[in-house]
Motif scaffolding. Structure first.
Motif, mmCIF file in Angstrom:
data_model
loop_
_atom_site.group_PDB
_atom_site.id
_atom_site.type_symbol
_atom_site.label_atom_id
_atom_site.label_comp_id
_atom_site.label_asym_id
_atom_site.label_seq_id
_atom_site.Cartn_x
_atom_site.Cartn_y
_atom_site.Cartn_z
ATOM 1 N N THR A 207 0.865 -1.177 0.000
ATOM 2 C CA THR A 207 0.000 0.000 0.000
ATOM 3 C C THR A 207 0.904 1.229 0.000
ATOM 4 N N GLY A 208 0.413 2.364 -0.498
ATOM 5 C CA GLY A 208 1.222 3.584 -0.533
ATOM 6 C C GLY A 208 2.172 3.579 -1.706
ATOM 7 N N GLU A 209 3.484 3.708 -1.444
ATOM 8 C CA GLU A 209 4.464 3.783 -2.524
ATOM 9 C C GLU A 209 5.730 3.034 -2.150
ATOM 10 N N GLY A 210 6.266 2.289 -3.124
ATOM 11 C CA GLY A 210 7.501 1.564 -2.899
ATOM 12 C C GLY A 210 8.334 1.501 -4.156
ATOM 13 N N TYR A 211 9.655 1.522 -3.963
ATOM 14 C CA TYR A 211 10.609 1.327 -5.055
ATOM 15 C C TYR A 211 11.276 -0.022 -4.842
ATOM 16 N N PHE A 212 11.366 -0.832 -5.912
ATOM 17 C CA PHE A 212 11.840 -2.212 -5.800
ATOM 18 C C PHE A 212 13.064 -2.438 -6.681
ATOM 19 N N GLU A 213 14.075 -3.091 -6.125
ATOM 20 C CA GLU A 213 15.190 -3.634 -6.887
ATOM 21 C C GLU A 213 15.189 -5.138 -6.635
ATOM 22 N N VAL A 214 14.695 -5.879 -7.623
ATOM 23 C CA VAL A 214 14.390 -7.299 -7.438
ATOM 24 C C VAL A 214 15.543 -8.168 -7.930
ATOM 25 N N GLU A 215 15.958 -9.115 -7.077
ATOM 26 C CA GLU A 215 16.972 -10.093 -7.467
ATOM 27 C C GLU A 215 16.385 -11.060 -8.493
ATOM 28 N N LYS A 216 17.199 -11.404 -9.492
ATOM 29 C CA LYS A 216 16.718 -12.283 -10.553
ATOM 30 C C LYS A 216 16.589 -13.716 -10.036
ATOM 31 N N ASP A 217 15.478 -14.359 -10.408
ATOM 32 C CA ASP A 217 15.232 -15.761 -10.109
ATOM 33 C C ASP A 217 14.212 -16.246 -11.130
ATOM 34 N N LYS A 218 14.699 -16.845 -12.221
ATOM 35 C CA LYS A 218 13.809 -17.211 -13.328
ATOM 36 C C LYS A 218 12.797 -18.279 -12.929
ATOM 37 N N ASN A 219 13.063 -18.983 -11.845
ATOM 38 C CA ASN A 219 12.144 -20.028 -11.396
ATOM 39 C C ASN A 219 11.066 -19.518 -10.454
ATOM 40 N N ARG A 220 11.279 -18.318 -9.893
ATOM 41 C CA ARG A 220 10.303 -17.781 -8.942
ATOM 42 C C ARG A 220 10.043 -16.309 -9.258
ATOM 43 N N PRO A 221 9.000 -16.015 -10.031
ATOM 44 C CA PRO A 221 8.698 -14.613 -10.332
ATOM 45 C C PRO A 221 8.370 -13.841 -9.062
ATOM 46 N N PHE A 222 8.626 -12.543 -9.124
ATOM 47 C CA PHE A 222 8.358 -11.632 -8.005
ATOM 48 C C PHE A 222 7.080 -10.881 -8.344
ATOM 49 N N LEU A 223 6.100 -10.901 -7.446
ATOM 50 C CA LEU A 223 4.814 -10.244 -7.686
ATOM 51 C C LEU A 223 4.527 -9.224 -6.596
ATOM 52 N N VAL A 224 4.117 -8.044 -7.017
ATOM 53 C CA VAL A 224 3.719 -6.981 -6.093
ATOM 54 C C VAL A 224 2.220 -6.768 -6.251
ATOM 55 N N GLU A 225 1.475 -7.095 -5.216
ATOM 56 C CA GLU A 225 0.025 -6.945 -5.253
ATOM 57 C C GLU A 225 -0.392 -5.663 -4.558
ATOM 58 N N SER A 226 -1.368 -4.982 -5.145
ATOM 59 C CA SER A 226 -2.025 -3.851 -4.486
ATOM 60 C C SER A 226 -3.521 -4.020 -4.696
ATOM 61 N N ALA A 227 -4.288 -3.053 -4.257
ATOM 62 C CA ALA A 227 -5.741 -3.210 -4.274
ATOM 63 C C ALA A 227 -6.298 -3.418 -5.675
ATOM 64 N N GLN A 228 -5.669 -2.819 -6.700
ATOM 65 C CA GLN A 228 -6.266 -2.849 -8.031
ATOM 66 C C GLN A 228 -5.391 -3.495 -9.101
ATOM 67 N N GLN A 229 -4.157 -3.909 -8.774
ATOM 68 C CA GLN A 229 -3.305 -4.463 -9.816
ATOM 69 C C GLN A 229 -2.257 -5.387 -9.213
ATOM 70 N N THR A 230 -1.646 -6.190 -10.101
ATOM 71 C CA THR A 230 -0.513 -7.040 -9.737
ATOM 72 C C THR A 230 0.611 -6.788 -10.720
ATOM 73 N N VAL A 231 1.824 -6.540 -10.198
ATOM 74 C CA VAL A 231 3.017 -6.364 -11.022
ATOM 75 C C VAL A 231 3.834 -7.645 -10.940
ATOM 76 N N GLU A 232 4.180 -8.229 -12.106
ATOM 77 C CA GLU A 232 4.949 -9.468 -12.136
ATOM 78 C C GLU A 232 6.295 -9.223 -12.804
ATOM 79 N N VAL A 233 7.381 -9.648 -12.136
ATOM 80 C CA VAL A 233 8.727 -9.427 -12.673
ATOM 81 C C VAL A 233 9.588 -10.660 -12.387
ATOM 82 N N LEU A 234 10.716 -10.749 -13.094
ATOM 83 C CA LEU A 234 11.721 -11.755 -12.797
ATOM 84 C C LEU A 234 12.916 -11.120 -12.105
ATOM 85 N N GLY A 235 13.319 -9.961 -12.532
ATOM 86 C CA GLY A 235 14.405 -9.216 -11.908
ATOM 87 C C GLY A 235 14.484 -7.856 -12.551
ATOM 88 N N THR A 236 14.272 -6.799 -11.789
ATOM 89 C CA THR A 236 14.157 -5.484 -12.404
ATOM 90 C C THR A 236 14.109 -4.398 -11.341
#
Length: 380
Positions: A207-236
């Protein structure tokens, strides 16, 4: 009288559509200071504020300079044909009077809630180990980070969650068990597993605001959920702004690729570096932006580019934990540009905005229990 109204409405329309001549701009600001244009500007401000600002960010026009008389400290205001955008030069030292009830900037403040419900004030906790959660050590580092150190031989088990919450006037940085880093802005929260062992994905809730630096893991995507959307990444690297008081949700990509999906719908988009997805309603709009502006808060700065005073003061209010009250609605739509430190006292930030000669601020403390209030008025 009717002709005066027609002239004023036409003047506002030409100003907003970037068609006003130098003479019309001078007349516009003269009438603005008298309050004669308030009703017309309020009408335009009720329209889609976010789309209005997006138009000015993506349709740049040549600079046009005019000279008008303002406060003695300012001889020249630089106007762009997009409206009353003013470049506030950092080299200029504004001497403004320090406001009564001045407010210090925010800082590293947060509360951590452990899986068993225990709450830890991170501003009061000593550096070092705070707890053990599902085998992971929860550490408060000397640099103010909250760091999760996974056990050498992680064993999958029931998933436990921690939640970190920053208040208004607070921020914090977290290093998750996989090494991914998250910066939380003021009035924000992040819920996350204390270990990713045995999980097919790395899912967190923001909730609110966040900046993400995601470690790469091709076997486990990183997902950021909020009330209205989901962001899916591998490393970014990306920024997500989902404050409920903002007119739209904004996701800005700095590096890599991300996929956004609307929760409860079929709308989805993929972003490339420099893209910003704006969600207001059912779908997404994609615009090209300067991503460094979106993460200026993470770098301890306020950076404004063709941004309305209403939008600017929402950010100021969250960071300094103050209420905002507009006595003159016309002031909401004035556009500014410039860079300021988030570690200045609020008086210095407001004094720089007053350089325009068109707005003034008053700090009010109504009761000891209530937060300070910034009252915004046009100069008459």
């Amino acid at each position: 009288m009717e002709k005066d109204k027609e002239f004023q409405e036409r003047l506002v329309r030409r100003y907003i559509n970037n068609q006003a001549t130098d003479e019309e701009l001078e007349a516009y600001f003269h009438l603005l200071q008298q309050g004669a244009l308030d009703d017309y500007l309020e009408k335009y401000m009720k329209e889609d504020e976010d789309a209005f600002l997006e138009h000015h960010q993506t349709h740049r026009s040549p600079i046009r300079r005019i000279r008008i008389q303002v406060a003695a400290a300012v001889a020249v205001l630089i106007f762009l044909s997009v409206g009353s955008l003013l470049f506030l030069l950092n080299k200029r030292q504004t001497e403004g009077v320090v406001l009564a009830n001045d407010v210090a900037p925010g800082g590293n403040k947060a509360t951590l809630t452990l899986a068993d419900g225990r709450m830890i004030s991170l501003i009061e906790a000593d550096n070092g180990q705070l707890a053990i959660q599902s085998g992971a050590a929860v550490m408060k580092a000397a640099n103010g980070q909250l760091v999760y150190v996974a056990a050498e031989n992680e064993v999958a088990g029931p998933t436990s969650y921690n939640t970190i919450v920053t208040p208004r006037g607070g921020q914090y940085q977290i290093v998750l068990p996989d090494g991914s880093k998250v910066w939380l802005n003021a009035a924000s929260s992040l819920k996350y597993p204390v270990t990713f062992a045995g999980l097919n994905e790395r899912r967190v809730e923001l909730t609110g605001e966040g900046y993400f630096e995601v470690e790469k893991d091709k076997n486990r995507p990183f997902l950021v959920e909020s009330a209205q959307q989901t962001v899916e990444v591998l490393g970014t690297q990306f920024n997500v702004n989902v404050y409920p008081d903002e007119p739209a949700i904004k996701t800005t990509l700095l590096e890599g690729r991300v996929r956004l999906a609307a929760r409860g719908g079929t709308s989805a988009v993929t972003l490339s570096p420099g893209d910003q997805a704006i969600r207001k309603g059912a779908g997404f709009r994609i615009v090209e932006v300067d991503p460094e502006q979106a993460i200026a808060w993470k770098n301890d700065k306020f950076v404004f580019d063709r941004e309305s005073l209403q939008s600017i003061l929402r950010k100021v209010g969250r960071w300094y934990d103050v209420e905002i009250e507009f006595q003159d609605l016309a002031a909401k739509g004035i556009l500014f540009g410039g860079t300021m430190s988030r570690f200045d006292h609020i008086s210095k930030v407001l004094n720089k905005l007053e350089v325009t000669g068109n707005v003034q601020f008053e700090m009010v403390q109504e009761t000891d229990a209530a937060p300070p209030k910034v009252v915004v008025k046009l100069k008459r």
